[in-house]
Design a protein around this motif. Structure first.
Motif, PDB file in Angstrom:
ATOM      1  N   VAL A  52      -4.603  -1.464   3.168  1.00 51.25           N
ATOM      2  CA  VAL A  52      -4.734  -1.245   4.843  1.00 51.25           C
ATOM      3  C   VAL A  52      -5.617  -1.476   5.501  1.00 51.25           C
ATOM      4  N   ASP A  53      -6.829  -1.398   5.018  1.00 55.71           N
ATOM      5  CA  ASP A  53      -7.949  -1.792   5.829  1.00 55.71           C
ATOM      6  C   ASP A  53      -7.986  -3.388   6.041  1.00 55.71           C
ATOM      7  N   SER A  59       0.821  -1.170  -0.014  1.00 57.02           N
ATOM      8  CA  SER A  59       0.246   0.025   0.017  1.00 57.02           C
ATOM      9  C   SER A  59       0.904   1.135   0.119  1.00 57.02           C
ATOM     10  N   ARG A 109      -2.960   2.082  -2.220  1.00 54.45           N
ATOM     11  CA  ARG A 109      -4.212   1.472  -2.216  1.00 54.45           C
ATOM     12  C   ARG A 109      -4.863   1.213  -0.672  1.00 54.45           C
ATOM     13  N   SER A 110      -6.110   1.889  -0.348  1.00 61.81           N
ATOM     14  CA  SER A 110      -6.482   2.032   0.911  1.00 61.81           C
ATOM     15  C   SER A 110      -6.952   0.753   1.433  1.00 61.81           C
TER      16      SER A 110
END
Length: 681
Positions: A562-563, A553, A558-559
């Motif tokens: 992370v999520d 990420s 790219r979020s």
């Protein structure tokens, strides 16, 4: 006459191919036969370098009378735990739930459908160690199967139901905070053995992931963390568990003092330990840490490397039928190897080599006198002591290489190779060792060319044959390895390969409840789909996956990655602060979340000395939360998104330092970059 293991590729399975036991490999043939004949299954799990696996094989599996009982009453299956960690995970957890502990050889009795109902580890051939004989166990289990099958089936179902319970459930979990890491660090300090070094009592394991977490904290100025880590590293580097002659570490110490090892040498231990010695050197400047790192990597290159680039799995503990014989010394063997009188006196004093020895009449080499004391005793400068000993070690190595070597398990495993790839890649760029970077490149090509086939990654390779589905740990560790290699050799192929593997991992291993399963969604049906969340001798697949998602990420922005990672981290964060040695790689991933990460984009020709001067600044010291991308103009579309819209500055190579979605102004000189990185730390 050979059994059905003769067609297998695993060195461990082939070791049992001529047993009188009619072994089957795990698969439909054995399971279907057990169901047709309504026979229980005896499942034996081990690995090629396992000393007690060899002992049980010699005592029981090579005995015709014992084999007769096994063949008449059971369907017997052999599994190499290194090829099939899924089976090892399931049935190890079953045995631990039954008897409170586990280990190898793992001995488990199953219903024909594969459900465990009784198990243990090593069983002796006759009653001893307060244990029944293996024959008694076989007959007792078979009698219970024939006389009280309903009860056994009920027990088996209960055990399988417990194993199938999800270890991550959806729900609310605490956030990852610096306080969590503080608590874990405090717990490590409170349980540390300041007398001998390390955590826990014998058998004492080296805990490289725990040390790595402490070194990450030390990189931000935590002095206690640095003291803990370096004390442990110095304790192990004295020898005993560390091979001062040929480099590399044994699997663990049988005593608290790190003196007498369990002599097998595993690739993964040496990969992980070489990394922490490298990082300790970078933080402290202590050249002894660098020496251990390089000697360990050189051992891997010399003794565990396939000519095409793969790394072998292990060296056996035994040679000539005796545990540790290859590594032991006596005054006579030392004298035969060292002709110079002063050198002989120095090595005898440094390692206290006596007629009585420190292990069964021989000596495991472990330093008993430090450099300063040796310098005084032999009237030389202290800085000359390591050089003198290095020359002595070379002579002892030449003498030792004339002995009968321990057997090599020459299969190549993706996950263990990926850990090693990271070690060579990092050491190459930090120490400016182009030969190490070349080793990493060759290994990456070997893995991607030889173990990725028909759109999927495989687990194991040997003699040109790849087999077994890759597991979560294989995918995640290879993603991390390719990201590491990309920073040492900025070829976009490494990054695009990492991206493809990461996307496959998410697609095929995700658990809707959070995190990942250890097996692909299309893996063969087992009694449960395993999901290991605890770091053991190697990082678990889920902690590796969390770190892979986070690092990618940083490159891609790219979020969603992370999520996914933070969902996994939050679910185990309470446990990790309470039991840090069992969740040490998770803590490293948590450190990546709780502390600022620097993303550095460098634009300029790799052949330009000004570009290289900027790159060199990145690797002057240990920067665990710094990730770099490098490219020349025009920037390829295959390069990381971190490089998008970057330009030269006034025609000069430039570095862009970003943190928390904000980028500093680009800089063109090493001093300016150094200042920005220091501010970001």
């Amino acid at each position: 006459m050979s059994n059905l293991l003769a067609n297998e590729n695993s060195p461990y399975l082939l070791q049992h191919a001529n047993n009188p036991v009619q072994w089957y490999p795990w698969g439909n043939e054995a399971l279907n036969k057990a169901q047709r004949e309504e026979k229980p299954i005896f499942l034996s799990i081990g690995y090629a370098a396992c000393h007690w696996c060899h002992v049980m094989a010699h005592e029981s599996f090579e005995d015709p009378d014992t084999a007769s009982i096994m063949n008449q009453r059971f369907i017997n299956i052999k599994v190499d735990r290194e090829e099939r960690p899924d089976l090892d995970n399931i049935y190890m957890n079953a045995v631990i739930s039954m008897i409170g502990h586990g280990g190898w050889p793992l001995s488990v009795f199953l219903t024909p459908e594969g459900h465990p109902f009784f198990g243990g580890t090593y069983f002796p051939p006759t009653r001893r160690y307060n244990m029944p004989s293996f024959r008694e166990v076989l007959l007792s289990v078979y009698n219970a199967w024939t006389e009280d099958r309903a009860h056994i089936l009920d027990v088996a179902q209960q055990i399988s139901s417990r194993l199938a319970q999800s270890t991550i459930k959806s729900g609310e979990y605490p956030d990852v905070t610096p306080e969590t890491l503080d608590n874990a660090s405090l717990a490590l300090a409170q349980t540390y053995d300041w007398k001998y070094g390390g955590w826990g009592s014998a058998p004492k394991f080296p805990q490289p992931m725990t040390i790595e977490f402490l070194l990450r904290r030390a990189s931000t100025g935590d002095k206690l963390a640095l003291d803990l880590a370096t004390h442990a590293l110095r304790a192990m580097a004295k020898g005993g568990m560390y091979d001062v002659i040929g480099g590399g570490f044994a699997r663990y110490s049988t005593d608290n003092e790190w003196r007498v090892p369990h002599f097998e040498k595993m690739l993964y231990d040496n990969a992980l330990l070489s990394q922490v010695y490298l990082h300790a050197y970078l933080l402290t400047g202590d050249k002894s840490f660098r020496r251990v790192c390089e000697e360990t990597l050189d051992f891997i290159a010399r003794e565990l490397s396939h000519p095409s680039g793969g790394f072998f799995s292990s060296l056996d503990a035994d040679s000539e039928g005796e545990e540790g014989k290859y590594y032991l010394w006596t005054p006579a063997t030392i004298q035969a190897a060292i002709s110079d009188k002063e050198q002989l006196e120095m090595v005898t004093a440094a390692y206290e080599i006596t007629d009585s020895g420190n292990f069964e009449g021989s000596t495991v080499l472990q330093r008993v006198i430090d450099d300063a004391s040796l310098a005084v005793r032999f009237a030389i400068a202290e800085e000359d002591v390591p050089l003198r000993l290095a020359e002595i070690h070379k002579q002892l190595l030449r003498a030792r290489e004339k002995r009968v070597r321990p057997a090599t398990d020459d299969k190549v495993l993706v996950m263990w190779n990926a850990l090693t790839l990271v070690s060579f890649s990092e050491a190459g760029r930090y120490l400016k060792r182009s030969d190490y970077v070349d080793m990493a490149i060759r290994n990456a090509k070997f893995l991607l060319d030889g173990l990725y086939t028909q759109g999927r990654l495989l687990r194991s390779w040997r003699n040109g044959r790849s087999q077994h589905n890759a597991y979560l740990e294989d995918y995640a560790s290879l993603v991390l390895a390719l990201i590491s290699l990309y920073q040492s050799d900025p070829n976009p192929y490494w990054y695009t390969s990492a991206t493809s593997l990461l996307d496959e991992m998410i697609q095929h291993f995700s658990d809707p409840s959070g995190g990942f399963f250890d097996t692909r969604i299309d893996h063969e049906p087992l009694i449960t789909r395993p999901k290991d969340l605890q770091d053991n001798a190697t990082p678990c697949g889920n902690s590796l996956a969390a770190m892979a998602l986070l690092q990618h990420s940083n490159y891609s922005g790219r979020s969603d990655l992370v999520d996914i990672a933070e969902t996994s981290l939050r679910s185990i964060i309470d446990q990790s602060s309470k039991y840090p040695t069992a969740f040490a790689n998770w803590l490293c991933a948590a450190d990546h979340v709780a502390n600022p990460v620097s993303e550095v984009a460098i634009i300029g020709s790799a052949k330009d000395e000004r570009t290289q001067a900027l790159v060199n600044v990145l690797w002057e010291t240990y920067r665990p939360r710094t990730l770099s991308a490098q490219a020349n103009l025009p920037i390829s579309t295959e390069m990381p998104e971190l490089l998008d819209n970057r330009e030269l500055v006034d025609g000069l190579p430039a570095a862009y330092v970003c943190q928390n979605f904000v980028c500093n102004l680009p800089v063109t000189t090493p001093d300016e970059l150094r200042i920005q990185l220091k501010r970001a730390a």
